[in-house]
Design a protein around this motif. Sequence first.
Motif, mmCIF file in Angstrom:
data_model
loop_
_atom_site.group_PDB
_atom_site.id
_atom_site.type_symbol
_atom_site.label_atom_id
_atom_site.label_comp_id
_atom_site.label_asym_id
_atom_site.label_seq_id
_atom_site.Cartn_x
_atom_site.Cartn_y
_atom_site.Cartn_z
ATOM 1 N N GLU A 1 0.439 -26.679 -12.793
ATOM 2 C CA GLU A 1 -0.433 -27.841 -12.433
ATOM 3 C C GLU A 1 -0.356 -28.099 -11.094
ATOM 4 O O GLU A 1 0.661 -28.334 -10.355
ATOM 5 C CB GLU A 1 -0.107 -29.003 -13.538
ATOM 6 N N THR A 2 -1.557 -28.556 -10.396
ATOM 7 C CA THR A 2 -1.566 -28.971 -8.942
ATOM 8 C C THR A 2 -2.607 -30.092 -8.853
ATOM 9 O O THR A 2 -3.275 -30.646 -9.933
ATOM 10 C CB THR A 2 -2.036 -28.082 -7.999
ATOM 11 N N ALA A 3 -2.560 -30.993 -7.672
ATOM 12 C CA ALA A 3 -3.487 -32.154 -7.826
ATOM 13 C C ALA A 3 -4.713 -31.892 -7.702
ATOM 14 O O ALA A 3 -5.428 -32.423 -8.235
ATOM 15 C CB ALA A 3 -2.981 -32.936 -6.618
ATOM 16 N N THR A 4 -4.967 -30.807 -6.953
ATOM 17 C CA THR A 4 -6.484 -30.293 -6.730
ATOM 18 C C THR A 4 -6.809 -29.033 -7.881
ATOM 19 O O THR A 4 -5.672 -28.230 -8.057
ATOM 20 C CB THR A 4 -6.839 -30.323 -5.531
ATOM 21 N N ARG A 5 -8.084 -28.742 -8.336
ATOM 22 C CA ARG A 5 -8.271 -27.487 -8.918
ATOM 23 C C ARG A 5 -8.089 -26.177 -7.833
ATOM 24 O O ARG A 5 -8.012 -25.158 -8.253
ATOM 25 C CB ARG A 5 -9.564 -27.574 -9.313
ATOM 26 N N ASP A 6 -8.004 -26.580 -6.614
ATOM 27 C CA ASP A 6 -8.115 -25.358 -5.613
ATOM 28 C C ASP A 6 -6.708 -24.983 -5.190
ATOM 29 O O ASP A 6 -6.473 -24.331 -3.967
ATOM 30 C CB ASP A 6 -8.946 -25.868 -4.504
ATOM 31 N N GLY A 7 -5.708 -25.329 -5.990
ATOM 32 C CA GLY A 7 -4.437 -24.972 -5.553
ATOM 33 C C GLY A 7 -3.727 -25.957 -4.769
ATOM 34 O O GLY A 7 -4.125 -27.285 -4.850
ATOM 35 N N LEU A 8 -2.609 -25.572 -3.797
ATOM 36 C CA LEU A 8 -1.795 -26.587 -2.976
ATOM 37 C C LEU A 8 -2.662 -26.760 -1.802
ATOM 38 O O LEU A 8 -2.832 -26.020 -1.038
ATOM 39 C CB LEU A 8 -0.449 -26.167 -2.779
ATOM 40 N N LEU A 9 -2.808 -28.329 -1.541
ATOM 41 C CA LEU A 9 -3.507 -28.632 -0.440
ATOM 42 C C LEU A 9 -2.756 -29.474 0.247
ATOM 43 O O LEU A 9 -2.310 -30.648 -0.055
ATOM 44 C CB LEU A 9 -4.779 -29.340 -0.689
ATOM 45 N N LEU A 10 -2.325 -28.913 1.638
ATOM 46 C CA LEU A 10 -1.166 -29.793 2.338
ATOM 47 C C LEU A 10 -1.819 -30.248 3.535
ATOM 48 O O LEU A 10 -2.689 -29.482 4.164
ATOM 49 C CB LEU A 10 -0.046 -28.713 2.610
ATOM 50 N N GLY A 11 -1.356 -31.250 4.307
ATOM 51 C CA GLY A 11 -1.891 -31.709 5.292
ATOM 52 C C GLY A 11 -1.971 -33.165 5.293
ATOM 53 O O GLY A 11 -1.818 -33.894 6.320
ATOM 54 N N PHE A 12 -2.053 -34.029 4.339
ATOM 55 C CA PHE A 12 -2.132 -35.461 3.976
ATOM 56 C C PHE A 12 -0.890 -35.887 3.410
ATOM 57 O O PHE A 12 -0.894 -37.163 2.828
ATOM 58 C CB PHE A 12 -3.371 -35.871 3.061
ATOM 59 N N GLY A 13 0.126 -35.015 3.407
ATOM 60 C CA GLY A 13 1.328 -35.542 2.766
ATOM 61 C C GLY A 13 1.739 -34.306 1.660
ATOM 62 O O GLY A 13 0.889 -33.222 1.676
ATOM 63 N N PRO A 14 2.901 -34.593 1.073
ATOM 64 C CA PRO A 14 3.137 -33.600 0.109
ATOM 65 C C PRO A 14 2.230 -33.347 -1.073
ATOM 66 O O PRO A 14 1.496 -34.325 -1.441
ATOM 67 C CB PRO A 14 4.716 -34.031 -0.463
ATOM 68 N N ASP A 15 2.471 -32.011 -1.806
ATOM 69 C CA ASP A 15 1.572 -31.664 -2.801
ATOM 70 C C ASP A 15 2.569 -31.194 -3.811
ATOM 71 O O ASP A 15 3.135 -29.961 -3.512
ATOM 72 C CB ASP A 15 0.505 -30.758 -2.488
ATOM 73 N N THR A 16 2.497 -31.608 -5.113
ATOM 74 C CA THR A 16 3.808 -30.929 -5.854
ATOM 75 C C THR A 16 3.023 -30.018 -6.981
ATOM 76 O O THR A 16 2.128 -30.433 -7.728
ATOM 77 C CB THR A 16 4.260 -32.218 -6.620
ATOM 78 N N LEU A 17 3.884 -28.934 -6.943
ATOM 79 C CA LEU A 17 3.486 -27.908 -8.013
ATOM 80 C C LEU A 17 4.115 -28.151 -9.194
ATOM 81 O O LEU A 17 5.333 -28.157 -9.250
ATOM 82 C CB LEU A 17 3.801 -26.593 -7.659
ATOM 83 N N VAL A 18 3.784 -28.400 -10.284
ATOM 84 C CA VAL A 18 4.395 -28.787 -11.555
ATOM 85 C C VAL A 18 4.407 -27.332 -12.469
ATOM 86 O O VAL A 18 3.416 -26.934 -12.857
ATOM 87 C CB VAL A 18 4.000 -30.101 -12.333
ATOM 88 N N LEU A 19 5.445 -26.861 -12.826
ATOM 89 C CA LEU A 19 5.661 -25.850 -13.776
ATOM 90 C C LEU A 19 6.114 -26.321 -15.237
ATOM 91 O O LEU A 19 7.290 -26.992 -15.177
ATOM 92 C CB LEU A 19 6.540 -24.619 -13.144
ATOM 93 N N ARG A 20 5.401 -25.930 -16.109
ATOM 94 C CA ARG A 20 5.779 -26.619 -17.501
ATOM 95 C C ARG A 20 5.970 -25.058 -18.544
ATOM 96 O O ARG A 20 5.158 -24.249 -18.403
ATOM 97 C CB ARG A 20 4.775 -27.237 -18.274
ATOM 98 N N ASN A 21 7.121 -25.242 -19.117
ATOM 99 C CA ASN A 21 7.532 -24.221 -19.987
ATOM 100 C C ASN A 21 6.867 -24.281 -21.247
ATOM 101 O O ASN A 21 7.249 -25.372 -22.139
ATOM 102 C CB ASN A 21 9.295 -24.228 -20.221
#
Length: 353
Positions: free
Chosen positions: A230-250
């Motif tokens: 899971e990422t904040a946007t549908r387009d993957g990790l978008l960086l440049g306006f601060g951190p973007d967190t990738l959440v991995l759920r088992n």
Amino acid sequence: MMTRTHFPRTAIASRKIALKRGWTVLLALFLAAAQAWAANATRTQTLELQPGWNAVFLQVHPEDTEPGAVFAGTPIDLAASFYTPNSPAQFITDPAADLLRQAGWGVWYAPDRPDHFLSSLHAIHGQQAYLVHAKTAFSWTVTGAVVPPETRWQANGFNFVGFSVKAQGGPTFARFFLGSPAHRHNRIYRLEHGAWRRVSDPAAEIMRPGEAFWIFCQGASKFAGPLRAETATRDGLLLGFGPDTLVLRNEAGQPVTATLEHVPSAADPVPLSVLIQVVADSAAPVRTVAARKPAGSWTQLLPPLEAGQSIGVPFEARLGEMTTRVQRSLLKVSTDLGTEIWLPITGIRNDLK
């Protein structure tokens, strides 16, 4: 009696400035996301086609989606996509049948066929399953943008789907779907020699990359695989306006160990810093791993995740090391269960043109 609260003009002005800045940031994020989708980092997928019908799962999104361009220079003379999940004609036993008579199918015929004018399939997209007919055996390579995975299940019906798994050491159907109550059955069909064969023993048959299947979904489901990304946007990790967190759920129903792999698919990959945090459901201490990663290739083994556990991985682009305004990379998340997840990474430095 209602009283009116008065705010100093300076406070009101400050609030207006803050709101304006907030909307500016949101607009910048929206435009950046649109730009990221238009030019995500690319990779090449190879599909081994046999003479006759093949059920394939295309993971990459071609730059030119027109079928004639996608299939140019190949022996593919017919392709079909099932695009209406709500259709009652969800399952066919013979793909050689006239697909135009089956509700919900879009079909493309090669220009040299007399029935080309009947084509109803006008675009080829990534993360989509297709039936393709090849006149000869062929190694089909498709280069396109990486599209984050998303499986939309139609409840109580067959779904034409595929998944990203390793070429060597892929999971069995039973192991892949262990964490999903909607798919713990053998109502699974794979195409062999032009006919659909039911998978009689899901615990014995291995899933193959680039292969599409008919799989029944018992009830509603949002299951996307043993490990959900899971990422904040549908387009993957978008960086440049601060951190973007990738959440991995088992969601595997069993322990999973994942590995991150940074794949620099462009001349200017994104220089990243990573902070890994295990989010436990109990009061156990949070385990943190900090890592300053190079711009090139690297791998990072994550701590094991128990069933139901999640892990948050904040990414941040080191903007001072970026030499162009937009730089792109790919992130591959692989698991010891034999699954893979590909995600695009876009770094944006707004002070450069």
